[in-house]
Design an enzyme around this catalytic site. Structure first.
Site, PDB file in Angstrom:
ATOM      1  N   GLU A  92       0.891  -1.159   0.000  1.00 24.66           N
ATOM      2  CA  GLU A  92       0.000   0.000   0.000  1.00 24.66           C
ATOM      3  C   GLU A  92       0.928   1.207   0.000  1.00 24.66           C
ATOM      4  O   GLU A  92       1.685   1.403   0.940  1.00 24.66           O
ATOM      5  CB  GLU A  92      -0.900  -0.077   1.239  1.00 24.66           C
TER       6      GLU A  92
ATOM      7  N   CYS B 166      -2.487   7.960   4.534  1.00 24.64           N
ATOM      8  CA  CYS B 166      -2.523   7.604   3.112  1.00 24.64           C
ATOM      9  C   CYS B 166      -3.852   7.998   2.492  1.00 24.64           C
ATOM     10  O   CYS B 166      -3.983   8.003   1.276  1.00 24.64           O
ATOM     11  CB  CYS B 166      -2.260   6.117   2.933  1.00 24.64           C
TER      12      CYS B 166
END
Ligand code: NAP
Length: 482
Positions: free
Chosen positions: A224, A261
């Site tokens: 990720e 994020c």
């Protein structure tokens, strides 16, 4: 001196035991771990605060999120149907050929490598979602601690070992390692490793992905690597809710000094509302004090990116970051026209921190060109009135192809940990858009299907036995039962 061969050998041996542990026992082990972490709250929290510069309230909340996600996996194991048990019974009388008995389910992959993230010292680190979903699947974990919070990591690793001891499982189902790039690369290259989970920079994630693909036996890499999480806004929505939306946007952008994020680094605003929205968000930004970032390297990377963008004449700065105190992340906001934004993909590169780019679009053609050009994202948000949405079905269709989670309300930060959550999108936000690193389905990353053909019934795993002793939902001859 770390000997990876002996670590992986112990891990593999532990796997051959652990893969056969029942869901009920793994569930009890996870519950015990959640309890031990809670009991150690008063020592874990100050360590994580000291090492991450994040406020105590946030770290306390993050520990709650960590134990909450452990309980989610515990419940998933208790319920049991996640193994996707599927049975096609034999038909010896079938002509022209008799049909074999075939039974399929998910089985754990083997020892997996997990890299901790710097921005979540608890929830995406030692006992975070990657470690827990791998352990829930039945995979031993070899964990590389993030160097930004070593003491926190050791403390949490100690809690995991206490829970393993109480459960009576082999201690090698979890191995805690510290070290730099060499150790990290050694882990990924080791032939016994069966998968890798990572949260961090694009450079790091892509380097590890490439390394894993160069192995003699390539392995899945669930990296990720962040996202700019665009928000698409429309005129009537902004007209009606200008101030609350400006507040929501700045709140989400600056939460945790922008070190999420899912923080929205890109917002598309129609020309008719641009000035009003700019004024509203500039006023909100003025109220946000700068705060220390996670570590000096992250602060340096933030200011380097801002400095580069300041050299680009296409941008007009609404608020310039103040880099006087290097560790402190100061907010920044720049504006650009859609026609300029479309000319260079550097304008959609993530700047990790509280920086956003406001892109002013003139018409529908520009909006569609933006959607075509957009890279893969963890999230995309649409702020539109119901009648505006009705005219944007084609845009929505395009945007679905670019993200893992599409929001029609609220902000992208604050990722729910639940059964339906999807935290993973098309590249470059992750290296495998079929997976999620948050929520119950994260467990599937560490499994592979296996089919047993004509296996003697007494040898079948409980999930596939005729009398369904686990009472789980199964696909029997094409129909869900249970
Ligand atoms: P990072 O540099 O990607 O490092 C994360 C982990 O990967 C560390 O353990 C690091 O090891 C290791 N690593 C990185 N590159 C490697 C390579 N080529 N080979 C082997 N191991 C490697 O992330 P970070 O330290 O957390 O922060 C740096 C930047 O990452 C931030 O400025 C931000 O842009 C981004 N970031 C993104 C997210 C996200 O949510 N996707 C989260 C945090 C940070 P060592 O440190 O031991 O070298």
């Amino acid at each position: 001196m770390i000997n990876l061969d002996s670590i992986f050998s112990a891990s593999k041996e532990a796997f051959l035991f652990y893969k056969n542990v029942s869901g009920k026992e793994k569930s009890e082990f996870l519950e015990k771990l959640a309890q031990i972490l809670e009991e150690n709250r008063s020592s874990i929290v100050p360590l994580a605060v000291k090492e991450s510069n994040l406020p105590e309230g946030r770290i306390n909340g993050e520990l709650g999120r960590t134990t909450g996600q452990i309980k989610l996996f515990s419940n998933l194991l208790k319920e049991g149907s996640w193994v996707e048990a599927t049975i096609d019974p034999a038909d010896p009388a079938r002509a022209p050929l008799p049909k074999a008995d075939i039974r399929r389910m998910l089985t754990p992959l083997g020892p997996v490598v997990v890299f901790g993230a710097s921005n979540f010292p608890l929830a995406f680190s030692t006992a975070g979602g990657d470690t827990i979903s791998a352990l829930a699947a039945g995979c031993p974990v070899i964990y590389k601690a993030h160097p930004a919070h070593p003491e926190t990591s050791r403390k949490v690793a100690d809690c995991i070992h206490q829970a393993i001891l109480k459960a009576g499982f082999p201690s090698a189902i979890f191995t805690h390692l510290e070290g730099g790039i060499e150790i990290g690369q050694g882990l990924v290259k080791h032939p016994t490793a069966k998968a890798l989970a990572f949260t961090g920079s694009h450079a790091g994630g892509k380097a590890l992905f490439d390394l894993a693909n160069q192995r003699e036996e390539p392995i899945p890499v669930y990296a990720e690597m962040g996202s700019v999480n665009p928000i698409f806004t429309f005129a009537h929505k902004l007209e009606k809710e200008l101030l609350p939306l400006a507040k929501a946007f700045i709140g989400s952008l600056t939460l945790g000094v922008g070190q999420f994020c899912t923080n929205p680094g890109l917002i598309f605003v129609p020309e008719s509302q641009a000035k009003a929205f700019e004024n509203a968000i500039a006023a909100e930004l003025n109220d946000i004090a700068s705060a220390p970032m996670l570590h000096p390297g992250i602060a340096q990377a933030y200011y380097d990116s801002i400095q580069y963008l300041q050299s680009r004449e296409e941008l007009r700065w609404v608020k310039v970051a103040d880099s006087k105190h290097l560790l402190n992340g100061s907010t920044a906001l720049a504006e650009i026209s859609a026609s300029d934004w479309l000319k260079d993909t550097v304008f959609q590169k993530e700047v990790f921190g509280a920086f956003a780019m406001m892109v002013v679009y003139k018409n529908q053609d520009e909006l569609l060109a933006i959607a075509e050009k957009l890279h893969g994202q963890l999230t995309i948000t649409i702020w539109a009135e119901a009648e505006e949405l009705k005219t944007q079905l084609y845009l929505i269709n395009l945007l679905e192809e670019k993200c893992g989670r599409l929001l029609f309300k609220g902000v992208p930060t604050g990722v729910e940990v639940g059964y339906a959550m999807q935290h993973g999108g098309p590249y470059p936000s992750t290296t495998d858009s079929r997976s999620t690193s948050v929520g119950a389905f994260g467990i599937k990353r560490f499994t592979r299907p296996i089919a047993f053909q004509d296996m003697p019934f007494e040898l079948l795993p409980d999930a596939l036995k005729d009398d369904n002793p686990l009472g789980i939902t199964r696909l029997m001859n094409g129909k869900f039962e249970g």
